[in-house]
Each structure stands twice: as C-alpha cells, then as structure tokens.
Motif scaffolding. Structure first.
Motif, PDB file in Angstrom:
ATOM      1  N   GLU A 197      23.091  48.941  45.130  1.00 18.27           N
ATOM      2  CA  GLU A 197      23.241  50.021  44.446  1.00 18.27           C
ATOM      3  C   GLU A 197      25.381  50.134  44.443  1.00 18.27           C
ATOM      4  N   GLN A 198      26.083  48.655  44.571  1.00 18.39           N
ATOM      5  CA  GLN A 198      27.508  49.405  44.257  1.00 18.39           C
ATOM      6  C   GLN A 198      27.710  48.212  43.409  1.00 18.39           C
ATOM      7  N   ASN A 199      28.516  48.633  42.520  1.00 15.82           N
ATOM      8  CA  ASN A 199      28.684  48.284  41.107  1.00 15.82           C
ATOM      9  C   ASN A 199      30.584  47.685  40.955  1.00 15.82           C
ATOM     10  N   GLY A 200      30.854  47.090  40.769  1.00 19.64           N
ATOM     11  CA  GLY A 200      32.600  46.289  40.655  1.00 19.64           C
ATOM     12  C   GLY A 200      32.782  45.354  40.108  1.00 19.64           C
ATOM     13  N   THR A 201      33.763  44.956  40.938  1.00 18.50           N
ATOM     14  CA  THR A 201      34.371  43.216  40.807  1.00 18.50           C
ATOM     15  C   THR A 201      33.711  42.694  41.511  1.00 18.50           C
ATOM     16  N   PRO A 202      33.493  41.403  40.465  1.00 17.02           N
ATOM     17  CA  PRO A 202      33.050  40.236  41.336  1.00 17.02           C
ATOM     18  C   PRO A 202      33.000  39.836  42.816  1.00 17.02           C
ATOM     19  N   ASN A 203      32.418  39.609  43.529  1.00 12.29           N
ATOM     20  CA  ASN A 203      32.157  39.944  44.999  1.00 12.29           C
ATOM     21  C   ASN A 203      32.695  38.422  45.131  1.00 12.29           C
ATOM     22  N   CYS A 204      32.233  36.972  44.177  1.00 18.14           N
ATOM     23  CA  CYS A 204      32.797  35.879  45.259  1.00 18.14           C
ATOM     24  C   CYS A 204      34.287  35.508  44.487  1.00 18.14           C
ATOM     25  N   GLU A 205      34.915  34.676  44.938  1.00 19.27           N
ATOM     26  CA  GLU A 205      36.246  34.133  45.422  1.00 19.27           C
ATOM     27  C   GLU A 205      36.323  32.367  44.815  1.00 19.27           C
ATOM     28  N   ALA A 206      36.282  31.954  43.770  1.00 20.05           N
ATOM     29  CA  ALA A 206      36.315  30.889  43.621  1.00 20.05           C
ATOM     30  C   ALA A 206      37.270  30.042  44.816  1.00 20.05           C
ATOM     31  N   VAL A 207      36.331  29.200  44.870  1.00 16.53           N
ATOM     32  CA  VAL A 207      37.732  27.852  45.623  1.00 16.53           C
ATOM     33  C   VAL A 207      37.876  26.549  45.046  1.00 16.53           C
ATOM     34  N   THR A 208      37.694  26.781  44.113  1.00 14.65           N
ATOM     35  CA  THR A 208      38.720  26.194  43.559  1.00 14.65           C
ATOM     36  C   THR A 208      38.775  26.557  41.801  1.00 14.65           C
ATOM     37  N   ASP A 209      39.628  25.873  40.717  1.00 16.54           N
ATOM     38  CA  ASP A 209      40.176  26.451  39.583  1.00 16.54           C
ATOM     39  C   ASP A 209      38.709  26.831  39.010  1.00 16.54           C
ATOM     40  N   PRO A 210      38.196  27.980  38.740  1.00 22.28           N
ATOM     41  CA  PRO A 210      36.912  28.720  38.003  1.00 22.28           C
ATOM     42  C   PRO A 210      37.614  28.245  36.052  1.00 22.28           C
ATOM     43  N   ALA A 211      36.700  27.081  35.506  1.00 21.58           N
ATOM     44  CA  ALA A 211      36.903  27.454  33.972  1.00 21.58           C
ATOM     45  C   ALA A 211      37.144  29.276  33.448  1.00 21.58           C
ATOM     46  N   ALA A 212      38.110  28.882  32.198  1.00 20.98           N
ATOM     47  CA  ALA A 212      38.904  29.987  31.981  1.00 20.98           C
ATOM     48  C   ALA A 212      37.591  31.154  31.636  1.00 20.98           C
ATOM     49  N   GLY A 213      37.000  32.267  31.635  1.00 26.89           N
ATOM     50  CA  GLY A 213      36.574  33.540  31.834  1.00 26.89           C
ATOM     51  C   GLY A 213      35.395  33.050  32.596  1.00 26.89           C
ATOM     52  N   SER A 214      35.506  32.702  34.003  1.00 24.98           N
ATOM     53  CA  SER A 214      34.236  31.725  34.547  1.00 24.98           C
ATOM     54  C   SER A 214      34.105  32.913  35.778  1.00 24.98           C
ATOM     55  N   TYR A 215      32.890  33.341  36.571  1.00 22.47           N
ATOM     56  CA  TYR A 215      32.969  33.640  37.583  1.00 22.47           C
ATOM     57  C   TYR A 215      31.898  34.082  38.251  1.00 22.47           C
ATOM     58  N   VAL A 216      31.807  34.398  39.099  1.00 25.56           N
ATOM     59  CA  VAL A 216      30.124  33.961  39.992  1.00 25.56           C
ATOM     60  C   VAL A 216      29.826  36.039  41.251  1.00 25.56           C
ATOM     61  N   GLU A 217      29.010  35.980  40.988  1.00 22.08           N
ATOM     62  CA  GLU A 217      28.117  37.264  41.753  1.00 22.08           C
ATOM     63  C   GLU A 217      27.192  36.943  42.383  1.00 22.08           C
ATOM     64  N   SER A 218      26.709  38.373  43.453  1.00 22.27           N
ATOM     65  CA  SER A 218      26.010  37.695  44.385  1.00 22.27           C
ATOM     66  C   SER A 218      25.896  39.848  44.762  1.00 22.27           C
ATOM     67  N   VAL A 219      23.711  39.539  44.516  1.00 22.22           N
ATOM     68  CA  VAL A 219      24.014  40.861  45.364  1.00 22.22           C
ATOM     69  C   VAL A 219      22.598  41.041  46.257  1.00 22.22           C
ATOM     70  N   TRP A 220      22.235  41.441  47.193  1.00 23.54           N
ATOM     71  CA  TRP A 220      21.469  42.081  48.145  1.00 23.54           C
ATOM     72  C   TRP A 220      20.461  42.431  47.648  1.00 23.54           C
ATOM     73  N   GLU A 221      19.423  42.212  47.814  1.00 21.82           N
ATOM     74  CA  GLU A 221      18.230  42.724  47.157  1.00 21.82           C
ATOM     75  C   GLU A 221      17.195  43.018  48.055  1.00 21.82           C
TER      76      GLU A 221
ATOM     77  N   ALA B 100      32.723  29.107  45.212  1.00 25.23           N
ATOM     78  CA  ALA B 100      32.872  29.534  45.600  1.00 25.23           C
ATOM     79  C   ALA B 100      32.239  30.048  47.040  1.00 25.23           C
ATOM     80  N   VAL B 101      33.249  31.332  47.518  1.00 23.12           N
ATOM     81  CA  VAL B 101      32.703  32.247  48.743  1.00 23.12           C
ATOM     82  C   VAL B 101      32.613  33.232  48.713  1.00 23.12           C
ATOM     83  N   CYS B 102      30.696  34.167  48.815  1.00 22.58           N
ATOM     84  CA  CYS B 102      30.795  35.239  47.919  1.00 22.58           C
ATOM     85  C   CYS B 102      30.310  36.508  50.152  1.00 22.58           C
ATOM     86  N   HIS B 103      30.403  37.745  48.547  1.00 19.86           N
ATOM     87  CA  HIS B 103      30.123  38.723  49.874  1.00 19.86           C
ATOM     88  C   HIS B 103      29.208  39.273  48.981  1.00 19.86           C
ATOM     89  N   PRO B 104      28.108  38.529  49.229  1.00 21.58           N
ATOM     90  CA  PRO B 104      27.429  40.165  48.583  1.00 21.58           C
ATOM     91  C   PRO B 104      27.292  41.310  49.119  1.00 21.58           C
TER      92      PRO B 104
END
Length: 148
Positions: free
Chosen positions: A75-99, A67-71
């Motif tokens: 404080e922000q909630n919402g949709t996943p912020n990482c876009e899959a580069v390859t076809d992800p497994a059904a229901g699979s996704y990645v998220e990233s958060v600044w700390e 995936a390519v991520c934009h953390p």
C-alpha cells in the motif's frame, strides 16, 4: 448416443488435466539475500531488513548491485527502500515490497532491480515466500521488462 457423448466429454476432461501448468515461469537468475531480520509490533505491523546482491550480467546487460533493504507494504508508494552498499550504476536502484503470504508463519517479498541502458529502462523482478524464521533466502528472477 448418450454413452458416446459421455465418452467424448471424459476424454476431453482427461486431456485438460494433462495440460502443463502455463503459469509456471522460467527462472532467469537468482539473487541471494541474507541477514533477514523481522520485528513485529502488536498492534502496528512488522518491519524487516535484509541484504541482497547480484553480479553484473546476471541477465544480459544488467549491472551488479548490493543493497540493504527495508521492505514497504504494497500500500505504500514512495522512494526506493533499499540503500546501495556499493556504488550503483547510474540510474540503477533496488526496491522491495511486502506481499501477503500464503500462511501466517511465512514472509513473502517482491524485489525489483531497475536500471537504464541507453534509451531503455529495464526492470528485473522476482518474488519469494519463505519461513519467517529464515535468515537467508534466494529470490528467483522471473521477469525482465524494458521500456523505450
């Protein structure tokens, strides 16, 4: 008697110091990340982008991801912020958060990989802190949870 009381207290204090760090977590896997680029605007905060991936079975049952991520900030909630580069497994996704990092010249990120396996939903996660000038880093995966 007071002297023996002090000796007992000193012995107990020494034994407390010798206790291992229970907060240390086992590293279950690592996710390599590269292409990290951060841009900061004054005022207005920072944006970043990076690539992250993992092979299938990095922990038992986990699907591969790339995936390519934009953390987002914590404080922000919402949709996943990482876009899959390859076809992800059904229901699979990645998220990233600044700390909040421990120092101004560091970046701290938490990464989450979520997937479904049968009726269970899994969440593998890890956090990493690294110099803001770095272009690559590894995320230690320290937690895998499941909800049935």
């Amino acid at each position: 008697m007071f002297t023996s009381f002090l000796a007992v207290i000193s012995t107990l204090a020494a034994s407390v110091v010798a206790v291992p760090n229970l907060a240390a977590r086992e590293v279950l896997a690592t996710w390599p990340a590269d292409g990290f680029e951060q841009k900061c605007f004054h005022p207005g905060g920072c944006t970043a982008v990076f690539n992250i991936k993992a092979p299938a079975e990095y922990v038992q049952g986990a699907p591969a991801f790339s995936a390519v991520c934009h953390p987002l900030s914590a404080e922000q909630n919402g949709t996943p912020n990482c876009e899959a580069v390859t076809d992800p497994a059904a229901g699979s996704y990645v998220e990233s958060v600044w700390e909040v990092p421990s120092a101004d010249d560091l970046v701290k990120l938490s990464i989450f990989h979520i997937w479904n396996e049968g009726d269970a939903r899994y969440n593998a996660s890890g956090s990493v802190e690294f110099p803001a000038s770095a272009t690559s880093f590894e995320v230690p995966v320290t937690s895998v949870t499941a909800v049935l």
